[in-house]
Design a protein around this motif. Structure first.
Motif, mmCIF file in Angstrom:
data_model
loop_
_atom_site.group_PDB
_atom_site.id
_atom_site.type_symbol
_atom_site.label_atom_id
_atom_site.label_comp_id
_atom_site.label_asym_id
_atom_site.label_seq_id
_atom_site.Cartn_x
_atom_site.Cartn_y
_atom_site.Cartn_z
ATOM 1 N N UNK A 158 -4.318 10.141 -1.334
ATOM 2 C CA UNK A 158 -4.478 9.177 -2.343
ATOM 3 C C UNK A 158 -3.820 7.731 -2.009
ATOM 4 N N UNK A 159 -4.413 6.677 -2.291
ATOM 5 C CA UNK A 159 -3.659 5.220 -1.833
ATOM 6 C C UNK A 159 -3.630 4.387 -3.076
ATOM 7 N N UNK A 160 -2.406 3.899 -3.284
ATOM 8 C CA UNK A 160 -2.387 2.775 -4.646
ATOM 9 C C UNK A 160 -2.046 1.556 -3.844
ATOM 10 N N UNK A 161 -2.821 0.675 -4.113
ATOM 11 C CA UNK A 161 -2.866 -0.877 -3.626
ATOM 12 C C UNK A 161 -2.238 -1.473 -4.885
ATOM 13 N N UNK A 162 -0.893 -1.890 -4.698
ATOM 14 C CA UNK A 162 -0.107 -2.472 -5.854
ATOM 15 C C UNK A 162 0.239 -4.262 -5.413
ATOM 16 N N UNK A 163 -0.275 -4.879 -6.436
ATOM 17 C CA UNK A 163 -0.097 -6.377 -6.247
ATOM 18 C C UNK A 163 1.180 -6.614 -7.140
ATOM 19 N N UNK B 144 -1.310 -5.712 -10.442
ATOM 20 C CA UNK B 144 -2.560 -5.075 -10.357
ATOM 21 C C UNK B 144 -2.420 -3.743 -9.405
ATOM 22 N N UNK C 20 -4.736 -0.797 -7.731
ATOM 23 C CA UNK C 20 -6.092 -0.436 -7.133
ATOM 24 C C UNK C 20 -6.033 1.103 -6.676
ATOM 25 N N UNK D 9 0.906 -1.354 -0.018
ATOM 26 C CA UNK D 9 0.114 0.237 0.030
ATOM 27 C C UNK D 9 0.779 1.319 -0.124
#
Lengths: 78, 78
Positions: free
Chosen positions: A41-46, B36, B38, A5
């Motif tokens: 702002x939050x980026x959830x990166x997989x 990914x 999000x 995150x």
């Protein structure tokens, strides 16, 4: 897979028009006890497992996700 | 004063163009192991002490901060 995150915030002193307008709108709706609204702002990166994930995500922040003039960021491995 | 964090996410199945474009840009920059991205938005709200803060913030979410058709939200008292 690893989930990371990234939270991107505005630096202190940088104006946050979205936050300011949200505050005004909340006041107009009658929520007069609200004192301040700050947005981020939050980026959830997989990302695939690998070495130095944190270093790599830091690189992403510096090259794409943030503007170092106005943003600070925080990286959390979930 | 109480600080409340509201995290606004897109519901499953709702397209996230900002996340998709960030993913594409990361691939173009050579971060090919990213699977990914999000995005979500966070509001940090500072509010005067009072009763039923959580209920009030829920009201803010429903009336202003989120669009119930496409968003879910999470409220945390900090």
């Amino acid at each position: 897979m690893v989930e990371v995150r990234v939270t991107v915030r505005l630096k202190k002193g940088v104006s946050d028009p979205e936050g300011e307008n949200t505050l005004k709108a909340l006041h107009l709706l009658g929520f007069e006890n609200v004192r301040k609204v700050q947005t981020s702002r939050v980026f959830n990166i997989t990302i695939e497992d690998g070495k130095n994930i944190k270093k790599e995500v830091e690189d992403m922040c510096q090259r794409l996700l943030t503007n170092p003039v106005i943003h600070t960021y925080e990286i959390e491995l979930l």
